[in-house]
Design an enzyme around this catalytic site. Sequence first.
Site, PDB file in Angstrom:
ATOM      1  N   ARG A   1      -2.047 -14.148  -0.113  1.00 47.39           N
ATOM      2  CA  ARG A   1      -1.126 -14.607  -1.311  1.00 47.39           C
ATOM      3  C   ARG A   1      -1.532 -15.674  -1.869  1.00 47.39           C
ATOM      4  O   ARG A   1      -1.958 -16.789  -1.326  1.00 47.39           O
ATOM      5  CB  ARG A   1       0.486 -14.753  -1.313  1.00 47.39           C
ATOM      6  CG  ARG A   1       1.054 -13.483  -0.800  1.00 47.39           C
ATOM      7  CD  ARG A   1       2.700 -13.570  -0.483  1.00 47.39           C
ATOM      8  NE  ARG A   1       2.773 -14.264   0.754  1.00 47.39           N
ATOM      9  CZ  ARG A   1       3.917 -14.616   1.418  1.00 47.39           C
ATOM     10  NH1 ARG A   1       5.078 -14.184   0.827  1.00 47.39           N
ATOM     11  NH2 ARG A   1       3.860 -14.961   2.511  1.00 47.39           N
TER      12      ARG A   1
ATOM     13  N   ASP B   1      -2.339 -12.933   5.305  1.00 43.60           N
ATOM     14  CA  ASP B   1      -1.556 -13.496   4.207  1.00 43.60           C
ATOM     15  C   ASP B   1      -2.589 -13.822   2.847  1.00 43.60           C
ATOM     16  O   ASP B   1      -3.488 -14.696   3.152  1.00 43.60           O
ATOM     17  CB  ASP B   1      -0.768 -14.660   4.504  1.00 43.60           C
ATOM     18  CG  ASP B   1       0.352 -14.993   3.328  1.00 43.60           C
ATOM     19  OD1 ASP B   1      -0.002 -14.492   2.248  1.00 43.60           O
ATOM     20  OD2 ASP B   1       1.233 -15.602   3.615  1.00 43.60           O
TER      21      ASP B   1
ATOM     22  N   CYS C   1      12.341  -5.270   5.873  1.00 40.22           N
ATOM     23  CA  CYS C   1      11.918  -6.488   5.659  1.00 40.22           C
ATOM     24  C   CYS C   1      13.328  -7.093   5.100  1.00 40.22           C
ATOM     25  O   CYS C   1      14.398  -6.399   4.845  1.00 40.22           O
ATOM     26  CB  CYS C   1      10.741  -6.851   4.640  1.00 40.22           C
ATOM     27  SG  CYS C   1      10.953  -6.061   3.325  1.00 40.22           S
TER      28      CYS C   1
ATOM     29  N   HIS D   1       9.158 -15.963  -5.395  1.00 43.10           N
ATOM     30  CA  HIS D   1       9.373 -14.642  -4.638  1.00 43.10           C
ATOM     31  C   HIS D   1       8.326 -13.691  -4.746  1.00 43.10           C
ATOM     32  O   HIS D   1       7.796 -13.317  -5.987  1.00 43.10           O
ATOM     33  CB  HIS D   1      10.809 -14.238  -5.030  1.00 43.10           C
ATOM     34  CG  HIS D   1      11.417 -12.901  -4.240  1.00 43.10           C
ATOM     35  ND1 HIS D   1      12.047 -13.171  -3.321  1.00 43.10           N
ATOM     36  CD2 HIS D   1      10.943 -11.705  -4.381  1.00 43.10           C
ATOM     37  CE1 HIS D   1      12.360 -12.028  -2.385  1.00 43.10           C
ATOM     38  NE2 HIS D   1      11.557 -10.933  -3.255  1.00 43.10           N
TER      39      HIS D   1
HETATM   40 ZN    ZN Z   1       9.771  -6.946   1.570  1.00 37.72          ZN
END
Ligand code: ZN
Length: 218
Positions: free
Chosen positions: A144, A142, A79, A65
């Site tokens: 990540r 993105d 979100c 997560h």
């Molecule tokens: Zn979020």
Amino acid sequence: MAYQELSVNGSPRQTAAVERVVEARLPTVHGEFRAIGYMDRRTNQEQVALVHGDIAPHGALTRVHSECLTGEVFGSNHCECGDQLGTAMRMMVADGSGILVYIQGHEGRGIGLLAKLKAMHLQQAEGLDTVEANLALGLPVDDRDYTIAVEILNDLGVESVRLLSNNPRKRDALEANGITIAERIPLLIPPNKENHRYLLAKRKRLDHSLPHLDGLLG
Ligand SMILES: [Zn+2]
């Protein structure tokens, strides 16, 4: 712990840098977990994994997560991160065991908290979607990196997981680094009027598997 070599997105192999520092019992509103604290010596970032029950090397229900302060602490409806986090923890307790790897430093798909707020402002002021907003800021869509998650799963002795995720890129990143995804389990949160455009953009622009949005108009 022993050093391990990982290949990350085809880039040169790196040396595992995670160090298990501490473990404590963590009773939560969702059930009982063990909090296992790690130090990432590469970034000097503190990370934590929550473990419920006894973990087997294969098939543990697992959620990797990404940190989201606004969604998780403030309960933002922009979100669905807060609901996903709580739902994942409850599913682990219902399943009898599970692993939550919570990655600090992943705000806004890796662009950081203030950049995420700037992107939210652009979505509100200019009508951009979540992808367009990052690009308008000159930032990656993105950014990540899942290396630390893989290293933590390795430290926990995990070889294959049942992954709670809608994101094919996350699945691919874990698999590319040696974690077998035995099954991908959807983590579908009902949309609300504040986040349905964001969720549709995640489906349309980022290939997230969100079949429950069928019929929802952008
Ligand atoms: Zn979020």
